[in-house]
Design a protein around this motif. Structure first.
Motif, PDB file in Angstrom:
ATOM      1  N   ARG A   1       0.851  -1.196   0.000  1.00 37.69           N
ATOM      2  CA  ARG A   1       0.000   0.000   0.000  1.00 37.69           C
ATOM      3  C   ARG A   1       0.882   1.239   0.000  1.00 37.69           C
ATOM      4  O   ARG A   1       1.719   1.422   0.877  1.00 37.69           O
ATOM      5  N   ARG A   2       0.656   2.099  -0.987  1.00 37.49           N
ATOM      6  CA  ARG A   2       1.505   3.279  -1.158  1.00 37.49           C
ATOM      7  C   ARG A   2       0.653   4.527  -1.152  1.00 37.49           C
ATOM      8  O   ARG A   2      -0.160   4.757  -2.058  1.00 37.49           O
ATOM      9  N   TRP A   3       0.891   5.338  -0.127  1.00 38.73           N
ATOM     10  CA  TRP A   3       0.077   6.535   0.011  1.00 38.73           C
ATOM     11  C   TRP A   3       0.506   7.625  -0.963  1.00 38.73           C
ATOM     12  O   TRP A   3      -0.248   8.565  -1.213  1.00 38.73           O
ATOM     13  N   ASP A   4       1.718   7.500  -1.552  1.00 36.81           N
ATOM     14  CA  ASP A   4       2.079   8.449  -2.605  1.00 36.81           C
ATOM     15  C   ASP A   4       1.188   8.260  -3.831  1.00 36.81           C
ATOM     16  O   ASP A   4       0.866   9.228  -4.536  1.00 36.81           O
ATOM     17  N   ILE A   5       0.748   7.024  -4.069  1.00 39.53           N
ATOM     18  CA  ILE A   5      -0.177   6.773  -5.183  1.00 39.53           C
ATOM     19  C   ILE A   5      -1.543   7.368  -4.871  1.00 39.53           C
ATOM     20  O   ILE A   5      -2.172   8.005  -5.727  1.00 39.53           O
TER      21      ILE A   5
ATOM     22  N   GLU B   1      -2.105   9.907  -2.945  1.00 36.97           N
ATOM     23  CA  GLU B   1      -1.975  11.364  -3.043  1.00 36.97           C
ATOM     24  C   GLU B   1      -1.939  11.830  -4.494  1.00 36.97           C
ATOM     25  O   GLU B   1      -2.486  12.880  -4.839  1.00 36.97           O
ATOM     26  N   MET B   2      -1.301  11.050  -5.363  1.00 36.99           N
ATOM     27  CA  MET B   2      -1.317  11.406  -6.783  1.00 36.99           C
ATOM     28  C   MET B   2      -2.752  11.403  -7.323  1.00 36.99           C
ATOM     29  O   MET B   2      -3.160  12.314  -8.055  1.00 36.99           O
ATOM     30  N   LEU B   3      -3.513  10.389  -6.946  1.00 36.09           N
ATOM     31  CA  LEU B   3      -4.900  10.320  -7.405  1.00 36.09           C
ATOM     32  C   LEU B   3      -5.704  11.522  -6.905  1.00 36.09           C
ATOM     33  O   LEU B   3      -6.532  12.082  -7.635  1.00 36.09           O
ATOM     34  N   LYS B   4      -5.451  11.941  -5.679  1.00 42.23           N
ATOM     35  CA  LYS B   4      -6.145  13.122  -5.144  1.00 42.23           C
ATOM     36  C   LYS B   4      -5.775  14.386  -5.924  1.00 42.23           C
ATOM     37  O   LYS B   4      -6.625  15.245  -6.168  1.00 42.23           O
TER      38      LYS B   4
ATOM     39  N   GLN C   1       0.252  10.861 -23.257  1.00 44.32           N
ATOM     40  CA  GLN C   1       1.595  10.870 -22.697  1.00 44.32           C
ATOM     41  C   GLN C   1       1.690   9.931 -21.519  1.00 44.32           C
ATOM     42  O   GLN C   1       0.781   9.857 -20.697  1.00 44.32           O
ATOM     43  N   LEU C   2       2.750   9.174 -21.421  1.00 47.32           N
ATOM     44  CA  LEU C   2       2.974   8.280 -20.301  1.00 47.32           C
ATOM     45  C   LEU C   2       3.321   9.101 -19.079  1.00 47.32           C
ATOM     46  O   LEU C   2       4.298   9.867 -19.087  1.00 47.32           O
ATOM     47  N   ALA C   3       2.512   8.985 -18.032  1.00 50.30           N
ATOM     48  CA  ALA C   3       2.706   9.792 -16.825  1.00 50.30           C
ATOM     49  C   ALA C   3       3.524   8.992 -15.819  1.00 50.30           C
ATOM     50  O   ALA C   3       2.997   8.155 -15.100  1.00 50.30           O
ATOM     51  N   ARG C   4       4.812   9.226 -15.819  1.00 46.42           N
ATOM     52  CA  ARG C   4       5.671   8.518 -14.849  1.00 46.42           C
ATOM     53  C   ARG C   4       5.592   9.251 -13.522  1.00 46.42           C
ATOM     54  O   ARG C   4       5.979  10.407 -13.427  1.00 46.42           O
ATOM     55  N   SER C   5       5.088   8.551 -12.515  1.00 43.52           N
ATOM     56  CA  SER C   5       4.835   9.197 -11.238  1.00 43.52           C
ATOM     57  C   SER C   5       5.838   8.753 -10.193  1.00 43.52           C
ATOM     58  O   SER C   5       6.401   7.693 -10.289  1.00 43.52           O
TER      59      SER C   5
END
Length: 325
Positions: free
Chosen positions: A107-111, A113-116, A321-325
């Protein structure tokens, strides 16, 4: 447009991939003996390349890809984010409790946060605390969701606890349809999405694996009630991950079926013809990833959220575009 087919996805590219020894006991689709120590580095490199190629293929097909890297050596299954994360129309997001102890760190909260930041997220419902009570629900691995009819199809297992399932269905407005599913040796199917995939106009299902004829008829009725055609998979096709596919949507609205090349090769011409009536088949080579007992569907966390207009405008481009997060 289709509520079933998202136009954006999250992918995790692992740097230290290997089949997870803690999941081998009940995942008959996984390579039981693991990977010889001499081959670990080569397997990890191959998995990295496969995810990179999947991201590029989805991007080229017009699907927006958020690609995250994972260099943690203690997260062997991080390539399968659909087990800990799902998103839902209306701005809702769920985080799930995981059965294997070493999967809980995926579980990654950076993911989140990106979605938010990039999408309209109204709430995040975190079920992960249920792990403390040995209650598990492994996301869209344990549940195959019909977003149109609001049905959650679930093969009964310890990875789909009825308490967690009831909470999810209450919170997100789905009707649970639970059934027992076993392989020809009587071993329970560990994740529903290895035997079943629901698209807008068809469903891939290993019907013979559903133990109860009455329950099987109920599954057929619910799937065909909205005009879907059922593509009945035999056990060999299920083992080749033909059920572990996901319908996606390109930026132009074209529907795509993301599915492994191995799975495509297992399907008959008449089955492929049903798919191609409504989808373009996008075969993806993931033989190394499949050593861990999952395939293309397991690799993809679909994003069923509205994009924030400011983000969409600032990142507008003639081609996806490929969104590298």
């Amino acid at each position: 447009m289709s509520v079933q087919a998202p136009s954006a996805v999250v992918l995790i590219r692992p740097h230290r991939f290997t089949p997870n020894p803690l999941t081998a006991a009940d995942n008959v689709f996984q390579v039981a003996d693991g990977v010889p120590s001499a081959s670990v580095a080569g397997v990890a490199h191959a998995a990295f390349d496969e995810v990179t190629a999947v991201a590029q293929a989805l991007d080229a097909a017009g699907v927006r890809v958020h690609l995250f890297d994972d260099e943690d050596p203690d997260r062997p299954d991080s390539v399968f984010p659909n087990n800990w994360l799902s998103t839902h129309a209306g701005g809702h997001l769920a985080v799930y409790p995981m059965y294997a102890v070493n999967r809980r760190r995926e579980r990654r909260w950076d993911i989140v946060e990106m979605l938010k930041r990039e999408y309209r997220v109204q709430d995040v419902i975190d079920y992960s605390g249920l792990e403390l009570d040995d209650v598990f629900l492994e996301g869209t691995g344990a549940m195959v969701l019909d977003h149109a009819a609001r049905v959650a199809f679930v093969a009964r297992s310890h990875r789909a606890d009825p308490i967690a399932l009831e909470r999810f269905c209450t919170n997100f407005g789905y009707e649970p349809l639970v059934f027992d599913a076993v392989d020809p040796h009587g071993v329970p199917i560990y994740h529903t999405n290895v035997m079943m995939g629901v698209a807008t106009e068809f469903a891939l299902v290993g019907l013979d694996l559903i133990a109860s004829p009455a329950r099987r008829d109920q599954v057929i009725e619910r799937l065909t009630g909205h005009g879907r055609t059922i593509i009945d998979l035999d056990y060999g096709q299920v083992c080749d991950f033909a059920g572990n596919a996901i319908e996606l949507r390109s930026a132009t609205g074209e529907r795509l079926l993301a599915i492994s090349s191995r799975a495509v090769q297992s399907l008959r011409a008449d089955q492929l013809a049903v798919i191609e009536r409504s989808c373009r088949i996008l075969p993806l080579d993931v033989p190394t990833i499949e050593l861990a007992g999952g395939s293309v569907r397991c690799m993809i966390a679909g994003i069923h959220l509205d994009r924030r207009p400011a983000v969409a405008a600032s990142k507008a481009a003639p081609t996806p575009q490929l969104a590298r997060s």
